[in-house]
Design a protein around this motif. Structure first.
Motif, PDB file in Angstrom:
ATOM      1  N   ALA A  37       0.802  -1.218  -0.052  1.00 31.21           N
ATOM      2  CA  ALA A  37      -0.149  -0.117  -0.068  1.00 31.21           C
ATOM      3  C   ALA A  37       0.849   1.139   0.030  1.00 31.21           C
ATOM      4  N   VAL A  38       0.661   2.350  -0.782  1.00 27.92           N
ATOM      5  CA  VAL A  38       1.304   3.614  -0.733  1.00 27.92           C
ATOM      6  C   VAL A  38       0.166   4.625  -0.112  1.00 27.92           C
ATOM      7  N   GLU A  39       0.828   5.123   0.715  1.00 32.92           N
ATOM      8  CA  GLU A  39      -0.195   5.962   1.645  1.00 32.92           C
ATOM      9  C   GLU A  39       0.189   7.227   1.775  1.00 32.92           C
ATOM     10  N   ASP A  40      -0.577   8.197   1.902  1.00 33.22           N
ATOM     11  CA  ASP A  40      -0.109   9.682   1.923  1.00 33.22           C
ATOM     12  C   ASP A  40      -0.833  10.324   3.244  1.00 33.22           C
ATOM     13  N   SER A  41      -1.306   9.283   4.120  1.00 28.35           N
ATOM     14  CA  SER A  41      -2.058   9.880   5.315  1.00 28.35           C
ATOM     15  C   SER A  41      -1.942   8.888   6.332  1.00 28.35           C
ATOM     16  N   ARG A  42      -2.268   9.305   7.692  1.00 26.76           N
ATOM     17  CA  ARG A  42      -2.255   8.430   8.841  1.00 26.76           C
ATOM     18  C   ARG A  42      -3.216   7.596   8.759  1.00 26.76           C
ATOM     19  N   GLY A  44      -4.514   6.253   6.424  1.00 22.64           N
ATOM     20  CA  GLY A  44      -4.501   5.385   5.211  1.00 22.64           C
ATOM     21  C   GLY A  44      -3.626   4.477   5.915  1.00 22.64           C
ATOM     22  N   THR A  45      -2.314   4.735   6.512  1.00 20.97           N
ATOM     23  CA  THR A  45      -1.327   3.979   6.876  1.00 20.97           C
ATOM     24  C   THR A  45      -1.969   3.057   7.924  1.00 20.97           C
ATOM     25  N   VAL A  55       3.419  -1.358   4.107  1.00 23.43           N
ATOM     26  CA  VAL A  55       3.228  -0.076   3.799  1.00 23.43           C
ATOM     27  C   VAL A  55       4.234   0.960   3.264  1.00 23.43           C
ATOM     28  N   VAL A  56       4.174   1.559   2.275  1.00 26.02           N
ATOM     29  CA  VAL A  56       5.193   2.653   1.802  1.00 26.02           C
ATOM     30  C   VAL A  56       4.385   3.911   2.200  1.00 26.02           C
TER      31      VAL A  56
END
Length: 84
Positions: A37-42, A44-45, A55-56
């Protein structure tokens, strides 16, 4: 190219609940442990981690996302994180 998308119309709970990621894995017939998973939010992670994914964290401006396995500030470098 996207094989599928999951939205709140498809699941009973959204992120940070892991249901969206679990449903995507189910529909793709893949084990969560084999998914990145590529996530840009807490939120999402948290969802990705709770679903059992690798998780990236993606933060182009720097910063922290919490519990991630790897992080990057460039989307173009994600595949480079997984040589071989």
């Amino acid at each position: 190219h996207m094989s599928l998308t999951i939205s709140l119309d498809d699941v009973s709970a959204g992120k940070p609940d892991p249901t969206p990621y679990r449903e995507a894995c189910r529909q793709l017939a893949v084990a969560p442990g084999s998914v990145v998973a590529v996530e840009d939010s807490r939120t999402g992670t948290k969802a990705a981690r709770a679903a059992g994914l690798f998780v990236v964290g993606y933060l182009p401006s720097g910063g922290l996302l919490g519990d991630v396995d790897l992080s990057t500030n460039r989307l173009s470098s994600i595949l480079d994180l997984f040589p071989g």
